[in-house]
Design an enzyme around this catalytic site. Structure first.
Site, PDB file in Angstrom:
ATOM      1  N   LYS A  53       0.519  14.509   1.432  1.00  0.00           N
ATOM      2  CA  LYS A  53      -0.766  14.839   0.811  1.00  0.00           C
ATOM      3  C   LYS A  53      -0.912  16.354   0.561  1.00  0.00           C
ATOM      4  O   LYS A  53      -1.818  16.797  -0.111  1.00  0.00           O
ATOM      5  CB  LYS A  53      -1.917  14.332   1.682  1.00  0.00           C
ATOM      6  CG  LYS A  53      -2.019  12.795   1.724  1.00  0.00           C
ATOM      7  CD  LYS A  53      -3.105  12.330   2.678  1.00  0.00           C
ATOM      8  CE  LYS A  53      -3.210  10.832   2.831  1.00  0.00           C
ATOM      9  NZ  LYS A  53      -3.975  10.184   1.731  1.00  0.00           N
ATOM     10  N   HIS A 112       0.789  -1.228   0.000  1.00  0.00           N
ATOM     11  CA  HIS A 112       0.000   0.000   0.000  1.00  0.00           C
ATOM     12  C   HIS A 112       0.820   1.276   0.000  1.00  0.00           C
ATOM     13  O   HIS A 112       0.249   2.360  -0.007  1.00  0.00           O
ATOM     14  CB  HIS A 112      -0.935   0.034   1.208  1.00  0.00           C
ATOM     15  CG  HIS A 112      -2.145  -0.826   1.026  1.00  0.00           C
ATOM     16  ND1 HIS A 112      -3.307  -0.367   0.472  1.00  0.00           N
ATOM     17  CD2 HIS A 112      -2.347  -2.125   1.317  1.00  0.00           C
ATOM     18  CE1 HIS A 112      -4.188  -1.346   0.435  1.00  0.00           C
ATOM     19  NE2 HIS A 112      -3.635  -2.429   0.941  1.00  0.00           N
ATOM     20  N   LYS A 146      -8.982  13.971   3.979  1.00  0.00           N
ATOM     21  CA  LYS A 146      -8.125  12.790   3.993  1.00  0.00           C
ATOM     22  C   LYS A 146      -7.246  12.919   5.224  1.00  0.00           C
ATOM     23  O   LYS A 146      -7.240  13.972   5.878  1.00  0.00           O
ATOM     24  CB  LYS A 146      -7.272  12.709   2.722  1.00  0.00           C
ATOM     25  CG  LYS A 146      -6.576  14.044   2.377  1.00  0.00           C
ATOM     26  CD  LYS A 146      -5.811  13.986   1.062  1.00  0.00           C
ATOM     27  CE  LYS A 146      -6.646  13.992  -0.182  1.00  0.00           C
ATOM     28  NZ  LYS A 146      -6.552  12.778  -0.988  1.00  0.00           N
ATOM     29  N   ARG A 147      -6.502  11.856   5.578  1.00  0.00           N
ATOM     30  CA  ARG A 147      -5.575  11.998   6.695  1.00  0.00           C
ATOM     31  C   ARG A 147      -4.642  13.187   6.448  1.00  0.00           C
ATOM     32  O   ARG A 147      -4.277  13.473   5.299  1.00  0.00           O
ATOM     33  CB  ARG A 147      -4.769  10.702   6.879  1.00  0.00           C
ATOM     34  CG  ARG A 147      -5.581   9.565   7.476  1.00  0.00           C
ATOM     35  CD  ARG A 147      -6.183   9.917   8.822  1.00  0.00           C
ATOM     36  NE  ARG A 147      -5.159  10.032   9.839  1.00  0.00           N
ATOM     37  CZ  ARG A 147      -4.876   9.113  10.746  1.00  0.00           C
ATOM     38  NH1 ARG A 147      -5.570   7.989  10.776  1.00  0.00           N
ATOM     39  NH2 ARG A 147      -3.935   9.287  11.641  1.00  0.00           N
ATOM     40  N   THR A 192      -8.366   6.745  -2.754  1.00  0.00           N
ATOM     41  CA  THR A 192      -9.719   6.272  -3.055  1.00  0.00           C
ATOM     42  C   THR A 192     -10.719   7.411  -2.869  1.00  0.00           C
ATOM     43  O   THR A 192     -11.787   7.386  -3.471  1.00  0.00           O
ATOM     44  CB  THR A 192     -10.123   5.084  -2.158  1.00  0.00           C
ATOM     45  OG1 THR A 192      -9.837   5.422  -0.798  1.00  0.00           O
ATOM     46  CG2 THR A 192      -9.380   3.828  -2.556  1.00  0.00           C
ATOM     47  N   LYS A 198     -14.297   8.503  -5.017  1.00  0.00           N
ATOM     48  CA  LYS A 198     -15.628   8.825  -4.478  1.00  0.00           C
ATOM     49  C   LYS A 198     -16.102  10.172  -5.007  1.00  0.00           C
ATOM     50  O   LYS A 198     -17.262  10.337  -5.380  1.00  0.00           O
ATOM     51  CB  LYS A 198     -15.576   8.875  -2.941  1.00  0.00           C
ATOM     52  CG  LYS A 198     -15.181   7.568  -2.279  1.00  0.00           C
ATOM     53  CD  LYS A 198     -14.861   7.790  -0.783  1.00  0.00           C
ATOM     54  CE  LYS A 198     -13.965   6.696  -0.248  1.00  0.00           C
ATOM     55  NZ  LYS A 198     -13.397   7.036   1.081  1.00  0.00           N
TER      56      LYS A 198
HETATM   57  C1  LIG Z   1     -12.105   7.303   1.382  1.00  0.00           C
HETATM   58  C2  LIG Z   1     -11.669   7.643   2.746  1.00  0.00           C
HETATM   59  C3  LIG Z   1     -10.310   7.844   3.026  1.00  0.00           C
HETATM   60  C4  LIG Z   1      -9.234   7.780   1.960  1.00  0.00           C
HETATM   61  O1  LIG Z   1      -9.073   9.059   1.393  1.00  0.00           O
HETATM   62  P1  LIG Z   1      -7.800   9.425   0.479  1.00  0.00           P
HETATM   63  O2  LIG Z   1      -8.163  10.755  -0.092  1.00  0.00           O
HETATM   64  O3  LIG Z   1      -7.725   8.378  -0.584  1.00  0.00           O
HETATM   65  O4  LIG Z   1      -6.622   9.463   1.357  1.00  0.00           O
HETATM   66  C5  LIG Z   1      -9.951   8.154   4.315  1.00  0.00           C
HETATM   67  N1  LIG Z   1     -10.865   8.274   5.291  1.00  0.00           N
HETATM   68  C6  LIG Z   1     -12.186   8.107   5.057  1.00  0.00           C
HETATM   69  C7  LIG Z   1     -13.162   8.277   6.175  1.00  0.00           C
HETATM   70  C8  LIG Z   1     -12.630   7.778   3.779  1.00  0.00           C
HETATM   71  O5  LIG Z   1     -13.939   7.591   3.555  1.00  0.00           O
END
Ligand SMILES: *Cc1c(COP(=O)(O)O)cnc(C)c1O
Length: 833
Positions: free
Chosen positions: A573, A376, A567-568, A675, A679
C-alpha cells in the site's frame, strides 16, 4: 441483558398480535426510561452514560425485532431461495446510529433525548465498535449485508463471534502497542443468543468405513472431540423498507459430556481445561490482513464456521423436506468471502453423504451448484495452504473427501489435456513437495459455480495469472464484481450536512439509487452551490481537526489541504512513498525552497499485523518524521504530519468527510480493489492514485481531469521488475537522493540510530517488489500539481462536486444487484414498511 426476545416465525398463540410499538419520539423515550430505571436499575443519567446508550439501544432493538420476525416469517412462508454469506470477518462498526437512520427516527430521537441532558452524538459515542475484522474484506461483508437488506434480498450472514476483536492500537515512543479488545465485556445489546439452535462440531478422531444394510460402503467420522457452537443473532435492518435480515455469529463452548467424563473421573481441573480448549476456538480474531499464517487454531476457526453454518442450514431443510434434497440446489447459494470458509466444500459433501445418505454424484451436483467463491488478493503470501499432515489430524474425514475431489478433478484435467503431467501437478489441489499442502484457493475454484474478482483489473489478472489454467478449463465460471460501499453509513450517517445539501438539491432518492448523484454535476458550475459545498467541507474538516487534536495533540489548520492515507499498514500500500513525499517537502522548506508550497496537513493511520516487522517500522517512521516536522517552527506552518492511532470504522466515519486528498498509492497490480478509495470519493475528496484496483474505474467514472494519476501501470510494473535499478534512480534524482540521505543519516532518529536502516535498504534493494523508488518522481510531481490545484478553491470545489456526482457506481447496492443478477438469482421480498 436478561430478557432475550424470542425471534421465530412460529409465534405461540396470543403473542402474534402484539400491538405495534410507537415510532414517535415520545414512545421511544418512554421505553428508554423504563429500560434505564427498571430493567437496568439505574438512577443518575450523567453517571451512567453507557447505560443510557444500552437502554436507548434496547428501545430501538424492540422495534427492529418486530420487523425482524415479520421478515423471517415471510421468507419461510415463501420458501424462497436464499444466499448465505460465509465470512470469517464482519467489520460492523457501531449499530445504534445505523438502526435509527434505517428506521427513520433519528431526528425525533435526538430531540426527545435532550431531556436527558445528553446530546445524541454523545450517547452514540458510547458504543464500542464491533471490530470483528481486519480491514477491507471484513468491512465489505458489513456493507454487503446493509445492501442485501436494503434491496430486500433473503441473504443471511454467517460468521464468528470473536470474544476479542481487532486489537486496540496504542502508540508509545512512536511504536505500535497492541491491546486486547474485549468488546463484549460491558454487554452487547445488539445480539440475541439462540442457545436452542446450538450444533456440535467435530475435530480429530478418524474415518471409519463400514458396510450398511444394503451392502454399500459408507463412511463415518468417529472418536472425534466435539465442541458446541452457539449462535448469536444480530439484526441487519434495511433502509426504511421493513426488511430485517440476520447476521448469525457462532461462539464455541464445551459440550456437557466433554466436561463430565473428566469430572466423573475426579479431574475437576482437566474438565475445566477442556472447556477452555473448546472456548479458545472463537476467542480471538487473527489480526493478519492479506497474509495466511498456517496456525492450527486458525484452521479450527475456519472449519468451525463452515460446519456450524452448514449444519444450521441443513437442519432447517431437513425439518421441512426430510432427506429429499432434490430441490436443495435451487434454493441455496453459499458465497465464500475469500478462501477462509472453503472448508464448507468438503463439509457440505460430508454432511450430504455421511449424515443424509446421498451418493457422491448427488452430493457433488449439489455442492458444485451452490458454492460460489470471491477472491480478494493476488499476493502470494495471502494464498492459504494447509499442511496435509495437520489437516488430516484435525479433519480426517474432510481430507478423505478433498483427496477424492482432487482425484476426480485431475482425471478431468487429463481428459482435457492428455499427457500433460506438468499441468496436472500445477493444477492439483494437493501441492506436492517435501511437505504436502492443501491449496484452498484451488479447492474453492474446482468446487464453485462462480469465481469472481473484486475489480475489473483484479478479475482480469486472476484469469491471466493466478487461475489461468482453470480459466482455460472453465472460462464460464469467471466473472467480475467490482466492490462497493454502503452510502447509508458512508454518506447519510457520517456526513449528514453534505447529505442534506444533496437531498435539498436533487431529492432524497439518491440514498438508495446512487446513480442519481450524477444530477449534481451541473451544480459544479453554480457558484452559490459551491460556496455551500465548501462550507460543509470546512465544518467536516474542523470535526476531523478536533479528533486529531484529541488523539495526537497536533493542531490542523482547516485552510490547509487535508491529505489522508488510512488503511492497513502494508508495504504494497506504500505508506512509505507517502512519507518520502513528506520528507521531500520538509527538505524543500528547510532549504528555503518554499515557492508554491501549499500548507498541507498529512494524516496517516492504520494497524500493522503484530508480527509484520517492516509495517511496524513504517509506523515508527511516520511518528519520527512527525515529531521533527511538527516541532520545527519554520516547517510546521506549512506542513504537519500525524499518525492517528487506532484506525477503525467509527474513526473513518469522521475522517472521510473531512478529507481533501485521498491517497490510493499502491504498487499497480497489488490492490485487488480497495474500498477506502470509494468512501473518500463519495465524500468529495480528490484521489491521488495509481492505476490499481478500483482506482481505474474511479478515474473512468470521474474523468482523468478530476483525478491525480501517477506511476507505473500493472504491465509496466512487471516489466520494470526485470530491469529494476533503484540505486541508479536515486542517484539520478536530486530530490530523492536528499530524502534518502536524511533517512540514512538518522536525521529523524538521532537518539535511536540505525532503526530505519531496514527501510533504507528495502528502497535500495533491486528486488524491492513494491518499486518505491520507481514511482517517486511521478508521485512528487503529481503531488505538486494537486497542491497548486488546491490554491484555486473554486476549481477544487468543482472537482470535489464532480467526484461525488460520479461516485454512483461505487455503492454496494450496485455490487449486490450484480451478484444477484449473475450468481444468486434471488427474488426481492417486499415487506410492509
Ligand atoms: C474501508 C475500510 C478499510 C479498507 O480500506 P482500503 O483503503 O480499501 O484498504 C479498512 N479499514 C476500515 C476501518 C475501513 O473502514
Amino acid at each position: 441483558m436478561n430478557s432475550r426476545p424470542f425471534v421465530t416465525s412460529k409465534t405461540p398463540a396470543g403473542f402474534a398480535d402484539l400491538p405495534p410499538l410507537g415510532m414517535d419520539g415520545k414512545s421511544i423515550f418512554e421505553d428508554f426510561r423504563r429500560y434505564f430505571s427498571r430493567t437496568l436499575g439505574r438512577n443518575e443519567l450523567n453517571e451512567a452514560t453507557y447505560h443510557v446508550y444500552t437502554s436507548l439501544s434496547v428501545a430501538w432493538r424492540d422495534r427492529i425485532v418486530e420487523r425482524w420476525k415479520k421478515t423471517q416469517a415471510s421468507y419461510d412462508d415463501r420458501d424462497t431461495k436464499r444466499t448465505f454469506y460465509l465470512s470469517l470477518e464482519f467489520l460492523m462498526g457501531r449499530a445504534l446510529g445505523n438502526a435509527m437512520l434505517n428506521l427513520d427516527e433519528k431526528g425525533a430521537t435526538a430531540d426527545i433525548m435532550k431531556k436527558t441532558g445528553l446530546a445524541l452524538e454523545e450517547i452514540i459515542d458510547q458504543e464500542h465498535d464491533a471490530g470483528l475484522g481486519n480491514g477491507g474484506l471484513g468491512r465489505l461483508a458489513a456493507c454487503f449485508l446493509d445492501s442485501c437488506a436494503t434491496l430486500q434480498l433473503p441473504v443471511m450472514g454467517y460468521g464468528i463471534r470473536y470474544e476479542y476483536g481487532m486489537f486496540r492500537q496504542k502508540i508509545e515512543n512512536g511504536y505500535q502497542l497492541e491491546e486486547p479488545d474485549h468488546w463484549l465485556r460491558i454487554g452487547n445489546p445488539w445480539e440475541i443468543e439462540r442457545q436452542e439452535l446450538s450444533v456440535r462440531v467435530k475435530f480429530g478422531g478418524y474415518t471409519d468405513f463400514y458396510t450398511d444394510e444394503s451392502g454399500t460402503t459408507k463412511a463415518r467420522w468417529v472418536h472425534s472431540h466435539d465442541v458446541l457452537a452457539i449462535p448469536y443473532d444480530m439484526p441487519i435492518p434495511g433502509y426504511r423498507n421493513g426488511t430485517v435480515n440476520t447476521l448469525r455469529l457462532w461462539k464455541s463452548t464445551a459440550t456437557d459430556e466433554f466436561d463430565l467424563n473428566e469430572f466423573n473421573a475426579g479431574s475437576y481441573s482437566e474438565a475445566v481445561a477442556a472447556k477452555n480448549a473448546a472456548e479458545h476456538i472463537t476467542m480471538v480474531l487473527y489480526p493478519n490482513d492479506a497474509s495466511e499464517n498456517g496456525k492450527e487454531l486458525r484452521l479450527r476457526q475456519q472449519y468451525f464456521l463452515a460446519s456450524a453454518s452448514l449444519q444450521d442450514v441443513l437442519r432447517a431443510w431437513v425439518s421441512k423436506h426430510g432427506n429429499d434434497f432434490t430441490d436443495f440446489a435451487d434454493k441455496h447459494c453459499f458465497q465464500l468471502n475469500d478462501t477462509h470458509p472453503t472448508c464448507a466444500v468438503p463439509e457440505l459433501m460430508r454432511l450430504l453423504m455421511d449424515e443424509h445418505g446421498l451418493g457422491w454424484d448427488e452430493a457433488w451436483a449439489i455442492t458444485s451448484k451452490t458454492v460460489a467463491y470471491t477472491n480478494h488478493t493476488l499476493l502470494p503470501e495471502a494464498l492459504e495452504k494447509w499442511p496435509v499432515s495437520m489437516f488430516g489430524r484435525l479433519l480426517p474425514r474432510l481430507l478423505d473427501i478433498i483427496c477424492e475431489i482432487n482425484a476426480r478433478f485431475l482425471t478431468a484435467v487429463a481428459q482435457r489435456w492428455p499427457g500433460d503431467g506438468e499441468r496436472q501437478s500445477r493444477m492439483s489441489i494437493i501441492e506436492e513437495g517435501p511437505e504436502k499442502q492443501v491449496r484452498m484457493a484451488y479447492l474453492a475454484v474446482v468446487a464453485s459455480t462462480s469465481v469472481n474478482g473484486v475489480a475489473e483489473l483484479h478479475s482480469r489478472l486472476l484469469q491471466q495469472h493466478l487461475f489461468h489454467d482453470f480459466y482455460e478449463l472453465w472460462p464460464e465460471k469467471f466473472n467480475n464484481k467490482t466492490n462497493g460501499v454502503t452510502p447509508r453509513r458512508w454518506m447519510t450517517s457520517s456526513n449528514p450536512e453534505l447529505s442534506a445539501l444533496i437531498t435539498a438539491t436533487i431529492g432524497p432518492d439518491w440514498v438508495t439509487d446512487t446513480q442519481q448523484l450524477s444530477k449534481l454535476a451541473p451544480f459544479a458550475e453554480d457558484a452559490k452551490f459551491r460556496a455551500k459545498w465548501r462550507k460543509i467541507k470546512l465544518a467536516n474538516k474542523a470535526r476531523l481537526a478536533a479528533l486529531v487534536k484529541r488523539d495526537c495533540g497536533v493542531d490542523f489548520d482547516v485552510n490547509a489541504i487535508f491529505d489522508i492515507q488510512v488503511k492497513r499498514i502494508h508495504e504494497y500500500k506504500r505508506q512509505l512513498l507517502n512519507i518520502l513525499h513528506v520528507i521531500h517537502l520538509y527538505d524543500r522548506i528547510k532549504r528555503g525552497d518554499k515557492q508554491g508550497i501549499t500548507p498541507r496537513c498529512v494524516l496517516i493511520g492504520g494497524k500493522a499485523a503484530p508480527g509484520y516487522m517492516m509495517a511496524k517500522r513504517i509506523i515508527k517512521l511516520v511518528n519520527a518524521v512527525a515529531a521533527v516536522v511538527n516541532a520545527d517552527p519554520e516547517v510546521s506552518p506549512l506542513l504537519k504530519l500525524v499518525f492517528l492511532p487506532d484506525y477503525r470504522v467509527s474513526a473513518m466515519e469522521i475522517i472521510c468527510p473531512g478529507a481533501d486528498l485521498s491517497e490510493q498509492i499502491s504498487t499497480a497490480g497489488k490492490e485487488a480493489s480497495g474500498t477506502g478509495n470509494m468512501k473518500f470519493m463519495m465524500n468529495g475528496a480528490m484521489t491521488i492514485g495509481t492505476l490499481d484496483g478500483a482506482n481505474i474505474e474511479i478515474m473512468e467514472e470521474v474523468g482523468e481531469e478530476n483525478f491525480f494519476l501517477f506511476g507505473l501501470n500493472a504491465e509496466e510494473v512487471e516489466d520494470m521488475k526485470r530491469r529494476y535499478d533503484p540505486a541508479a534512480i536515486i542517484a539520478q534524482d536530486e530530490d530523492l537522493s536528499r530524502v534518502m540521505h536524511l533517512l540514512a543519516c538518522n536525521h529523524f532518529n538521532l537518539f535511536e540510530p540505525g532503526i530505519f536502516d531496514p527501510i533504507v535498504d528495502s528502497i535500495y534493494n533491486p528486488h524491492d517488489q513494491w518499486l518505491t523508488a520507481a514511482d517517486f518522481r511521478s508521485y512528487i510531481d503529481t503531488q505538486k500539481a494537486a497542491a497548486s490545484a488546491y490554491l484555486d478553491q473554486e476549481h477544487w470545489t468543482r472537482m470535489s462536486i464532480l467526484n461525488t456526482a460520479a461516485s454512483g457506481k461505487f455503492s454496494s447496492d450496485r455490487t449486490i444487484a450484480d451478484y444477484n443478477k449473475d450468481i444468486w438469482h434471488l427474488p426481492t421480498i417486499k415487506q410492509h414498511a
